[in-house]
Design an enzyme around this catalytic site. Structure first.
Site, PDB file in Angstrom:
ATOM      1  N   ARG A  42       0.969  -1.845  -0.035  1.00  0.00           N
ATOM      2  CA  ARG A  42       0.268   0.045  -0.013  1.00  0.00           C
ATOM      3  C   ARG A  42       1.191   1.136  -0.100  1.00  0.00           C
ATOM      4  O   ARG A  42       2.205   1.304   1.057  1.00  0.00           O
ATOM      5  CB  ARG A  42      -0.840  -0.047   1.501  1.00  0.00           C
ATOM      6  CG  ARG A  42      -1.728  -0.928   0.892  1.00  0.00           C
ATOM      7  CD  ARG A  42      -2.999  -1.319   1.934  1.00  0.00           C
ATOM      8  NE  ARG A  42      -4.494  -1.829   2.208  1.00  0.00           N
ATOM      9  CZ  ARG A  42      -4.344  -2.840   3.346  1.00  0.00           C
ATOM     10  NH1 ARG A  42      -4.435  -1.575   4.674  1.00  0.00           N
ATOM     11  NH2 ARG A  42      -5.851  -2.929   3.433  1.00  0.00           N
TER      12      ARG A  42
ATOM     13  N   ARG B 190       2.607   1.275  10.456  1.00  0.00           N
ATOM     14  CA  ARG B 190       1.853   1.465   8.667  1.00  0.00           C
ATOM     15  C   ARG B 190       3.181   1.293   7.832  1.00  0.00           C
ATOM     16  O   ARG B 190       3.715   2.259   7.896  1.00  0.00           O
ATOM     17  CB  ARG B 190       1.198   2.651   8.961  1.00  0.00           C
ATOM     18  CG  ARG B 190       0.219   3.434   8.035  1.00  0.00           C
ATOM     19  CD  ARG B 190       0.276   4.480   8.304  1.00  0.00           C
ATOM     20  NE  ARG B 190      -1.006   5.240   9.182  1.00  0.00           N
ATOM     21  CZ  ARG B 190      -2.215   4.467   8.948  1.00  0.00           C
ATOM     22  NH1 ARG B 190      -2.888   4.001   8.265  1.00  0.00           N
ATOM     23  NH2 ARG B 190      -3.205   4.935  10.553  1.00  0.00           N
TER      24      ARG B 190
ATOM     25  N   GLU C 218      -6.272  -0.765  15.769  1.00  0.00           N
ATOM     26  CA  GLU C 218      -7.120  -1.631  14.731  1.00  0.00           C
ATOM     27  C   GLU C 218      -5.928  -3.271  13.992  1.00  0.00           C
ATOM     28  O   GLU C 218      -4.889  -2.610  13.508  1.00  0.00           O
ATOM     29  CB  GLU C 218      -7.650  -0.712  13.822  1.00  0.00           C
ATOM     30  CG  GLU C 218      -8.280  -1.734  12.738  1.00  0.00           C
ATOM     31  CD  GLU C 218      -7.862  -1.624  11.040  1.00  0.00           C
ATOM     32  OE1 GLU C 218      -8.553  -2.119   9.654  1.00  0.00           O
ATOM     33  OE2 GLU C 218      -8.305   0.039  11.189  1.00  0.00           O
TER      34      GLU C 218
ATOM     35  N   SER D  59      -9.996  -5.601  10.245  1.00  0.00           N
ATOM     36  CA  SER D  59     -11.300  -5.228   9.974  1.00  0.00           C
ATOM     37  C   SER D  59     -12.218  -6.541   8.647  1.00  0.00           C
ATOM     38  O   SER D  59     -11.801  -6.924   8.128  1.00  0.00           O
ATOM     39  CB  SER D  59     -11.427  -3.677   8.392  1.00  0.00           C
ATOM     40  OG  SER D  59     -12.007  -3.326   9.080  1.00  0.00           O
TER      41      SER D  59
ATOM     42  N   ARG E 230       0.873  -6.115  13.057  1.00  0.00           N
ATOM     43  CA  ARG E 230       0.011  -5.926  13.251  1.00  0.00           C
ATOM     44  C   ARG E 230       0.316  -6.255  15.198  1.00  0.00           C
ATOM     45  O   ARG E 230       0.264  -6.584  16.220  1.00  0.00           O
ATOM     46  CB  ARG E 230      -0.399  -4.862  13.325  1.00  0.00           C
ATOM     47  CG  ARG E 230      -0.994  -3.493  12.518  1.00  0.00           C
ATOM     48  CD  ARG E 230      -1.828  -2.755  12.365  1.00  0.00           C
ATOM     49  NE  ARG E 230      -1.880  -2.149  11.125  1.00  0.00           N
ATOM     50  CZ  ARG E 230      -2.528  -0.814  11.831  1.00  0.00           C
ATOM     51  NH1 ARG E 230      -3.777  -0.465  12.140  1.00  0.00           N
ATOM     52  NH2 ARG E 230      -2.295   0.403  10.735  1.00  0.00           N
TER      53      ARG E 230
END
Length: 430
Positions: free
Chosen positions: A262, A277, A349, A352, A391
């Protein structure tokens, strides 16, 4: 993508759904293009009928020697042929305009999704586990002494720039163990089918799962037109693109462990330290393909699969339902799992899980044939992290850290680490 017939039948419901996302009514624009498109199609069909009728009369006029009528009809045939071509071309252009517009309009939320503008309006559903009480100030993952030898941001920056990391030794062993543990749990306990997919895909696949056209800047494209996947949601979901599935084949439940990429466009200044991130990371993804009537039950099932990973690792978390203003583009309803990170003293988070209804299926033309017969219908698609491996590594390291700089590792990982249970304060797996 939205069903144009549903918008025609109930434009007010379409606008009301988008209004819950904070978007103005778009039905008028959509229907104006649709009306023009349909008018051009009708004009082409009418001109084609006129052309066919005149073509039949040409021969009769010639047979009876009516030269004037023959010439008039032949000119009419040519005129109608040109009109058919022109109207068909204009209809195709309006069709492309309509499709392009529909491709940029997000899914409408289900009625039970809470109203809200942003993450502050999300609703907590439940919590599991109690955050550990430390007798020292807990560090963030990159500051834990035992972790530092195996987490190298400086070398990664030299190689690739910011938002990359080089992992070594004990840390990468734990990272690999986490991915294997997740896969084994999903396959053995949850009945998902392990799948291995490419990380380079064609544009059609990115359109199918709504990364394109709206979010092109969030992904990386190669010089020959391939895209690097942001998650294996893209590949797993698109395995049914263009298919008409048998009812007996549903539900299809898949999991895959892949590299993900990403660009993190728009995230400047967010989580710039550590590996929370990254541009390149790993995820174990879950995707389900279901009948429409089963998708909400499947959504809860997938959420439970992700929760089970955290519970087996002993990581405190909370489950929330995203409000209308915080949901992803293609989602009808989303559950987020947020794991406790003591180094940040907050939940972050880690998964999801979304149901998309038939939104992606329409883009991919993925259907199934109902058991009772009848016209093929669109499947429903769901996707979710099960989990984000990096994560999860952060959570394991921060929650297991000790005052001396070592890290106690979850019992569920010990078999994957050859019976080793800790990362020592000097960075060894012991």
């Amino acid at each position: 993508m939205h069903d144009i017939r549903a918008i025609r039948d109930n434009p007010a419901a379409f606008d009301a759904g988008l209004a819950r996302r904070g978007l103005p009514g778009l039905s008028a624009e959509v229907l104006a293009i649709d009306e023009t498109r349909r008018a051009r199609i009708l004009a082409a069909e009418t001109a084609q009928a006129d052309q066919n009728r005149a073509s039949k009369e040409v021969g009769a006029a010639k047979a009876r020697g009516d030269t004037a009528e023959f010439d008039r009809l032949r000119a009419l045939v040519a005129e109608k042929k040109a009109e058919v071509a022109r109207m068909t071309e204009e209809a195709a252009a309006e069709d492309a305009r309509l499709r392009d517009l529909l491709m940029t309009i997000p899914n409408t939320p289900l009625p039970e999704v809470p109203e809200g503008r942003d993450e502050d309006d999300n609703v907590e559903l439940r919590r599991w586990g109690t955050p550990r009480a430390f007798d020292f100030t807990p560090r963030e993952h990159f500051d834990i002494p035992g972790v530092k030898p195996g987490m190298d941001f400086e070398t990664a920056s030299k190689l690739s720039g910011s938002r990359f990391v080089v992992l070594r030794g004990a840390v990468i062993r734990v990272h690999r163990a986490l991915a294997q543990f997740m896969l084994d749990t999903h396959v053995t306990d949850h009945g998902l089918t392990e799948t291995w997919t490419p990380v380079l895909v064609k544009s059609e696949a990115m359109y199918g799962t709504n990364q394109l056209p709206k979010f092109a800047e969030d992904s990386y494209q190669t010089t020959n037109g391939w895209w690097l996947i942001p998650t294996s949601e893209v590949t797993l979901t698109n395995t049914v693109a263009g298919e008409i599935l048998d009812d007996a084949a549903l539900p299809i439940r898949m999991t895959a462990h892949t590299q993900c990429f990403r660009s993190e466009a728009g995230s400047a200044g967010k989580d710039t330290t550590g590996m929370l991130r990254q541009h390149q990371f790993e995820k174990v993804e879950m995707v389900s393909i279901t009948r429409p009537e089963d998708s909400l039950t499947e959504h809860d099932r997938m959420t439970a699969c992700a929760e089970a990973i955290l519970e087996k690792l002993g990581l405190p978390y909370r489950t929330i339902v995203l409000c209308t203003g915080d949901m992803g583009f293609g989602a009808q309803k989303t559950h987020d799992l947020e794991v406790w990170l003591p180094g940040q003293n907050r939940y972050r988070e880690i998964s999801s899980v979304s149901t998309c209804g038939d939104f992606q299926a329409r883009r991919m033309n993925a259907r199934y044939r109902p058991a009772g017969g009848g016209k093929p219908d669109y499947v429903h698609t769901l996707n979710g992290s099960g989990l984000a491996v990096g994560r999860c590594l952060i959570a394991v390291l921060e929650n297991g850290q000790q005052a001396d700089g070592s890290v106690d590792l979850p019992a569920a990982l010990h078999p994957y680490l050859g019976g080793r249970t800790r990362i020592s304060a000097t960075g060894d797996l012991v």
